[in-house]
Design a protein around this motif. Sequence first.
Motif, mmCIF file in Angstrom:
data_model
loop_
_atom_site.group_PDB
_atom_site.id
_atom_site.type_symbol
_atom_site.label_atom_id
_atom_site.label_comp_id
_atom_site.label_asym_id
_atom_site.label_seq_id
_atom_site.Cartn_x
_atom_site.Cartn_y
_atom_site.Cartn_z
ATOM 1 N N SER A 234 0.969 -1.130 -0.064
ATOM 2 C CA SER A 234 -0.107 0.151 -0.042
ATOM 3 C C SER A 234 0.813 1.503 -0.131
ATOM 4 C CB SER A 234 -0.989 -0.014 1.094
ATOM 5 O OG SER A 234 -0.271 0.120 2.414
ATOM 6 N N ALA A 235 1.851 1.151 0.683
ATOM 7 C CA ALA A 235 2.829 2.393 0.579
ATOM 8 C C ALA A 235 3.322 2.538 -0.878
ATOM 9 C CB ALA A 235 4.182 2.127 1.431
ATOM 10 N N LEU A 236 3.505 1.664 -1.562
ATOM 11 C CA LEU A 236 3.932 1.750 -2.994
ATOM 12 C C LEU A 236 2.901 2.254 -4.009
ATOM 13 C CD1 LEU A 236 6.148 1.175 -5.360
ATOM 14 C CD2 LEU A 236 5.053 -0.942 -5.297
ATOM 15 N N ALA B 294 -6.008 -0.867 -6.977
ATOM 16 C CA ALA B 294 -4.696 -0.810 -5.894
ATOM 17 C C ALA B 294 -5.131 -1.479 -4.523
ATOM 18 C CB ALA B 294 -4.224 0.334 -5.905
ATOM 19 N N TRP B 295 -6.046 -0.833 -4.039
ATOM 20 C CA TRP B 295 -6.519 -1.360 -2.645
ATOM 21 C C TRP B 295 -6.739 -2.777 -2.545
ATOM 22 C CZ3 TRP B 295 -7.382 3.400 0.315
ATOM 23 C CH2 TRP B 295 -7.425 2.992 1.719
ATOM 24 N N GLU C 109 -12.716 -5.911 1.142
ATOM 25 C CA GLU C 109 -11.588 -5.208 1.518
ATOM 26 C C GLU C 109 -11.915 -3.881 1.404
ATOM 27 O OE1 GLU C 109 -11.511 -7.859 -0.372
ATOM 28 O OE2 GLU C 109 -10.014 -9.226 0.236
ATOM 29 N N ILE C 110 -12.602 -3.246 0.572
ATOM 30 C CA ILE C 110 -12.893 -1.737 0.325
ATOM 31 C C ILE C 110 -13.928 -1.085 1.304
ATOM 32 C CG2 ILE C 110 -11.496 -1.620 -1.836
ATOM 33 C CD1 ILE C 110 -14.101 -1.564 -3.321
ATOM 34 N N VAL C 111 -14.643 -2.205 2.072
ATOM 35 C CA VAL C 111 -15.690 -1.453 2.820
ATOM 36 C C VAL C 111 -15.343 -0.242 3.693
ATOM 37 C CG1 VAL C 111 -17.519 -2.134 4.620
ATOM 38 C CG2 VAL C 111 -17.212 -3.721 2.625
ATOM 39 N N ILE C 112 -14.436 -0.847 4.669
ATOM 40 C CA ILE C 112 -13.997 0.228 5.507
ATOM 41 C C ILE C 112 -13.647 1.626 4.867
ATOM 42 C CG2 ILE C 112 -12.311 0.758 7.500
ATOM 43 C CD1 ILE C 112 -14.502 -0.894 8.455
ATOM 44 N N PRO C 113 -12.585 1.502 4.113
ATOM 45 C CA PRO C 113 -12.352 2.736 3.317
ATOM 46 C C PRO C 113 -13.449 3.606 2.795
ATOM 47 C CG PRO C 113 -10.929 0.912 2.411
ATOM 48 C CD PRO C 113 -11.747 0.395 3.528
ATOM 49 N N THR C 114 -14.574 2.888 2.185
ATOM 50 C CA THR C 114 -15.778 3.453 1.634
ATOM 51 C C THR C 114 -16.420 4.031 2.829
ATOM 52 O OG1 THR C 114 -15.749 1.674 0.021
ATOM 53 C CG2 THR C 114 -17.637 3.108 -0.079
#
Lengths: 343, 472
Positions: free
Chosen positions: B96-98, B133-134, B368-373
């Motif tokens: 994720s840093a990259l 990417a996420w 995986e993208i639930v929390i970021p959303t």
Amino acid sequence: MNYNPITALVLFFGISLLLFFVFRPKKGVFFFFKNLYRQKDKTIIEDILKFLYHNQESNNSITTNALTNALHFSNTLIIESLNKMIDRDLIFLEKDSYKLTPKGSEYALQIIRAHRLWEKYLSEKTGLKKTEWHERAEQKEHELNTSEINKLSSLLGNPIYDPHGDPIPTSKGKIALKKGIPLSSLKENTMGRIIHIEDEPKIIYKQILAENIHLYSTIKVIENNTTRIVFHAEGEQFILAPIVAGNITVSVLHKEEIHEENIARLSSLQLHKKAIIVGLSKECRGENRRRLLDLGFVKGAKIEIDLLNPLGDPKAYLIKGTAIALRKDQAAKILIKKCDDGK
Amino acid sequence: MNTKNIENIIALAEDLRWQIGDDFHDNLAESIYTDAAKIVEDSVTKDNQKSKFRLDAKIDKIVTSRIWGFPIMLLILSVVLWLTIVGANYPSSMLSALLLDTVHPFLKNLGTNIGFPWWLNGFLFDGVYLAVAWVIAVMLPPMAIFFPLFTLLEDFGYLPRVAFNMDSLFKKSGAHGKQALTMSMGFGCNAAGVVATRIIDSPRERLIAIITNNFSLCNGRWPTQILLATLFIGAVVPQSLSSFASLTAVIGIAVLGIFFMFFFSWGLSKTLLKGEISTFNLELPPYRPPVFWKTIYTSLIDRTLIVLWRAIVFAAPAGAVIWLISNISIGNESIAAWSIHALDGFGFLLGLNGVILVAYIVAIPANEIVIPTILMLTVMVTGIHAGAGDGVLFELNSVTATADILKAGGWTLLTAVNVMLFSLLHNPCSTTIYTIYKETNSLKWTLVATILPIITGFIVTFLIAQIWRILV
């Protein structure tokens, strides 16, 4: 937000209850309406034909009263149908009792054929439980037409017997004869082969199923009196009440016909003992039977227990150099001959 | 040949069939097998493998023993899960840093320099690129650890023994012992778990395993559970107990999933699936040392990359949708805001809120993208100052800052508990749904597998919310 959680809960349970009453299996309102739209006429006529056919075989004469008592339809409907059937030359009245005309018994045989073929189909091609076969066939027999029945028959390889051991009539009305006596009248120390297990009434059928008695197994009666019947089959001992035993038909075996002795079920094999497979029981059907044959559970194969299970079931058996785990109910349907320790 | 002849032949055939009887097919099959066995006996000589066989028997005795069988299984499963969850942290943060912190700003700058209009720049890089990417950053490392470990166990021959040990538990709910394996595989990824049900050759049990696989908490959902348990459940107990309490909560959710799996297996085998053919057999192959590098290679290619590719295919449009609904306005509010307000009432009834429901709808492609959303949408509707703008997914390194955002969005302990439950009990991700369709080839079973868990989720969260509000 302003609302009362208790009201919400009550509403929720109210709706759940309502859905339950509508879709409850068999008794729900949904099924009530579904049944209402079935062709009633045809069903009654066919049920009467079947009933007359079975009773004619056992030489009972059937009056209107007997019919209205035996069938679960309203009396007016039954009497209406009887009149229609006389008009259509399916039955005729002799004194007080109804008799089938040749046309009527041909029709009845086709219904019986549909019923037994459907039971055979359910036993071979589905995973439904034995206790469900009869009821489903009772409905399906009225829905199948002749060409569907013939297609079904050839799909199943034109079977001669249904899974209960009843003969299936051919499309031409030919039917295999079966000579047998009720198990309850088999004398002590005689041997017989179970050729039919009656599936009605359901309460008794369930008792027979619970005992794990297998169709076409060879039995030997040990004790037969008014309170109980004790017999041996496939290395196990069974005890039945006479009324239950009366629903099992056996054919008496004479000495020269007996060529299977000391047969046992694989489920009774002990650890470290060897055995030879004699065959698969007729109760092992359809996909299960083919799978076991594929895996090498065939006549003459040597078998022993490879591994016991920490929970008791399934056990792993060593056959043809491979360890195969089978559940207890499957192992009960594989017949073996135990080897003596010396071999 | 005239028709009369043909009729005669058919009549003769029927007559003969009648004479031969029902046993004909069986006898034929039996005699073929008997002949084959005889030929093998006469012509094949076997190596004397007795010593090797004895070692096998010894291992078998231990792994299926009453005392050691179950502890060994639990230990191995825990080690595999621990290695996956903990071990994946390092490569995940590197990725994720990259991908998120380096490549993303670079792409955006590039876009601006080339002269992309802001909306194209946002749509492509904040929407599509960021979601993809996420998913790669969060999904790839755990799968790349979990699948090879699992495949190694499989190749060694241990997994069939697990199925053997567990079978009678699964039999009680009408399922196959091998479902223990597909269930464990589901802890890694439900889509892979569904594919793994191919090892179950009985049609009814296979369908049960497919439909109930979603009740295994997958890799995409473990981080959500861990985050929420740490933020909210760890916070209500004394400091010294907080990590223990949050760990217990996460394990509790996973165990609850196993309970639902058993419950629905039982229910399905008694109702919807009772007509399907059911058979059982389980081969216990001999143990063999796994071919280490080959196993790793094939499991990476066969399982990890295929699943990852499917996830990416679905994540890209999801990223686009997330960005679009946050940036396209109808009247004076964005589509996202409109749908959040529309779903707020229903969400509240379930002890959730509109943001959470919208997040679960648009994040169907990957858990995986639930929390970021959720974080992005919460920031958007509350107007607090965080994140990188509308439609740009983000996550914070600081745990307290994350908690602050969620609390600003109106989260309570009830919300957190219900999101944890809803994360377990909701429709499978689109990759899994697609895989279920591929495996069953049936719209009906795909629908059942999709709807069953979400209805369960609605009912469970609803009941919890009402009882909570009555009691607290």
